[in-house]
Design a protein around this motif. Structure first.
Motif, short mmCIF file in Angstrom:
data_model
loop_
_atom_site.label_atom_id
_atom_site.label_comp_id
_atom_site.label_asym_id
_atom_site.label_seq_id
_atom_site.Cartn_x
_atom_site.Cartn_y
_atom_site.Cartn_z
N ILE A 129 0.83 -1.21 0.00
CA ILE A 129 0.00 0.00 0.00
C ILE A 129 0.86 1.25 0.00
N ILE A 130 1.89 1.27 0.83
CA ILE A 130 2.78 2.44 0.92
C ILE A 130 3.41 2.72 -0.43
N ASN A 131 3.82 1.68 -1.11
CA ASN A 131 4.45 1.85 -2.43
C ASN A 131 3.45 2.38 -3.45
N ARG A 132 2.23 1.89 -3.41
CA ARG A 132 1.23 2.31 -4.40
C ARG A 132 0.73 3.72 -4.15
N LEU A 133 0.70 4.13 -2.89
CA LEU A 133 0.20 5.47 -2.58
C LEU A 133 1.30 6.52 -2.55
N ALA A 134 2.54 6.09 -2.68
CA ALA A 134 3.67 7.02 -2.63
C ALA A 134 3.65 7.86 -1.36
N LEU A 135 3.44 7.20 -0.23
CA LEU A 135 3.39 7.88 1.06
C LEU A 135 4.80 8.18 1.56
N PRO A 136 4.94 9.13 2.50
CA PRO A 136 6.27 9.48 3.01
C PRO A 136 6.77 8.49 4.05
N PHE A 137 6.44 7.21 3.89
CA PHE A 137 6.97 6.16 4.74
C PHE A 137 7.74 5.19 3.85
N PHE A 138 8.85 4.68 4.35
CA PHE A 138 9.61 3.72 3.56
C PHE A 138 8.96 2.34 3.60
N ASN A 139 8.50 1.95 4.77
CA ASN A 139 7.90 0.63 4.92
C ASN A 139 7.10 0.59 6.23
N ALA A 140 6.57 -0.58 6.55
CA ALA A 140 5.71 -0.72 7.72
C ALA A 140 6.48 -0.66 9.03
N ASP A 141 7.79 -0.72 8.97
CA ASP A 141 8.60 -0.71 10.19
C ASP A 141 9.16 0.66 10.53
N VAL A 142 8.80 1.67 9.76
CA VAL A 142 9.31 3.01 10.03
C VAL A 142 8.75 3.51 11.37
N PRO A 143 9.56 4.17 12.20
CA PRO A 143 9.05 4.69 13.48
C PRO A 143 8.11 5.86 13.24
N VAL A 144 6.93 5.82 13.87
CA VAL A 144 5.92 6.86 13.68
C VAL A 144 5.25 7.19 15.00
N GLN A 145 4.52 8.27 15.00
CA GLN A 145 3.56 8.58 16.04
C GLN A 145 2.35 9.20 15.36
N TYR A 146 1.27 9.37 16.11
CA TYR A 146 0.11 10.04 15.54
C TYR A 146 0.48 11.47 15.17
N SER A 147 -0.27 12.04 14.25
CA SER A 147 0.03 13.39 13.77
C SER A 147 -0.06 14.39 14.91
N GLN A 148 0.64 15.49 14.76
CA GLN A 148 0.60 16.55 15.77
C GLN A 148 -0.81 17.10 15.93
N GLU A 149 -1.60 17.11 14.85
CA GLU A 149 -2.98 17.59 14.95
C GLU A 149 -3.79 16.72 15.89
N ILE A 150 -3.61 15.40 15.81
CA ILE A 150 -4.30 14.47 16.70
C ILE A 150 -3.80 14.62 18.13
N LEU A 151 -2.49 14.63 18.30
CA LEU A 151 -1.93 14.71 19.65
C LEU A 151 -2.29 16.02 20.34
N SER A 152 -2.30 17.12 19.60
CA SER A 152 -2.67 18.40 20.19
C SER A 152 -4.12 18.38 20.66
N ASN A 153 -4.98 17.73 19.88
CA ASN A 153 -6.40 17.66 20.24
C ASN A 153 -6.60 16.88 21.53
N VAL A 154 -6.13 15.65 21.58
CA VAL A 154 -6.41 14.80 22.75
C VAL A 154 -5.59 15.20 23.97
N ASN A 155 -4.40 15.75 23.76
CA ASN A 155 -3.57 16.16 24.89
C ASN A 155 -4.09 17.43 25.55
N TYR A 156 -5.09 18.07 24.93
CA TYR A 156 -5.71 19.22 25.57
C TYR A 156 -6.37 18.81 26.88
N TRP A 157 -6.67 17.53 27.01
CA TRP A 157 -7.25 17.03 28.27
C TRP A 157 -6.37 17.38 29.46
N PHE A 158 -5.05 17.29 29.29
CA PHE A 158 -4.14 17.57 30.40
C PHE A 158 -4.13 19.07 30.72
#
Length: 341
Positions: free
Chosen positions: A90-119
């Motif tokens: 899928i990553i290869n077909r969509l030309a996403l900015p990930f090399f493969n399924a083992d690349v280190p990631v986290q959720y997007s800053q937009e998501i983290l900013s939203n839910v971390n507003y709880w704190f």
């Protein structure tokens, strides 16, 4: 590889989609020939939407491989091997900015900013402003009013439990009327309820409620069995913090991720045991969010996992009048197990 079958996934919604739209052919991933399959091109839009919620990140705290984060939070695939193989294509077909399924990631800053507003909100409620919080920011900007839509109805045959400790040896068991909340004039603050506004705290297992009241060796306890009043005509809808959510919700993936993460934070705070030296200020954020959920969803209560007895669940019922105590039994605590760090 073009075809993948429903058995290669664990997400019940995605499996259902393949079962309804697919046809029986050979699966290119597990080699099964008896299941319905679908061409992976049919799933490109969904996975493009899903993977757009992750950002590559240098390894460190809160960072996992792409496949580990997806599997750990959503259990999307049958196993990590199948997931990695599928995501790499899928990553290869969509030309996403990930090399493969083992690349280190986290959720997007937009998501983290939203839910971390709880704190941030917890600190505001405790130390800055309590009664004039910007609700419009929570609803219009963060969309929190849409994160608690998952509900279930408590059946009239479901039994929930509430316990009360006896103060004197050989006292008679409490009457059913005495198993309810104290009068509002005597109601103290709890994790979910403010002082003077009593909520009914129940559990779905007798053992769980004994842990919740901190029963000790040789204590005498009355346990009440509660059920929804038979005369009630409307469903008793509860906001469920214990469900295992699915991620296959095309056009709502971002919302589902935020909802899951935020509910995990809130559930952790709701289930935090009350300690004798806790300040009532610590209860204010969860009291607020219970009122928020009650107002914006119309539910009658919440269900969340007990932190003291993790095989059981706790219920907070906003209006005790919709339940009845159908039976009370008195027990003696014969054994207590203690663990420590």
């Amino acid at each position: 590889m073009n075809n993948i079958c429903e058995s290669c996934f664990e997400d019940k919604e995605l499996k259902g989609f393949i079962l309804s739209e697919g046809e029986i052919k050979l699966c290119d991933f597990c080699s099964c020939s008896n299941n319905k399959v679908i061409a992976i091109e049919e799933l490109l839009d969904f996975f493009d939407e899903l993977l757009g919620n992750f950002e590559s990140h240098s390894e460190g705290s809160g960072v996992s491989s792409l496949i580990s984060l997806i599997q750990g939070d959503w259990n999307l695939f049958r196993n990590n091997g199948t997931g990695s193989k599928f995501l790499n294509i899928i990553i290869n077909r969509l030309a996403l900015p990930f090399f493969n399924a083992d690349v280190p990631v986290q959720y997007s800053q937009e998501i983290l900013s939203n839910v971390n507003y709880w704190f941030k909100l917890k600190e505001q409620l405790k130390w800055e402003r309590r009664y004039l919080i910007d609700i419009n920011y929570l609803t219009d900007e963060l969309g929190w009013d849409g994160f608690f839509e998952s509900k279930f109805a408590v059946g009239k045959n479901d039994i929930l439990y509430r316990a009360r400790l006896h103060q004197n040896t050989n006292d008679e068991k409490f009457s059913p009327e005495k198993m309810f909340c104290p009068p509002r004039e005597l109601s103290t603050a709890g994790r979910a309820n403010p002082m003077g506004i009593p909520y009914l705290y129940l559990s779905d297992k007798q053992e769980t409620i004994l842990y919740e009241i901190r029963s000790a060796y040789l204590d005498e306890v009355s346990i009440g069995k509660f059920s929804v009043k038979k005369s009630l005509t409307e469903d008793v809808l509860i906001s469920d913090f214990t469900e295992k959510p699915t991620i296959y919700h095309p056009t709502e993936v971002n919302k589902k991720i935020k909802s899951k993460l935020l509910k995990e934070y809130i559930s952790r705070d709701l289930s935090q045991p009350l300690r004798r030296y806790d300040s009532e200020l610590d209860y204010i954020p969860t009291q607020f969010i219970c009122e928020f959920i009650k107002t914006f969803t119309g539910v009658k209560g919440l269900k969340f996992t007990s932190s003291l007895h993790n095989v059981g669940n706790n219920y907070v019922i906003f209006n005790q009048d919709i339940f009845e105590c159908i039976e009370v039994n008195k027990i003696n605590i014969s054994k207590v197990e203690i663990s420590y760090n």
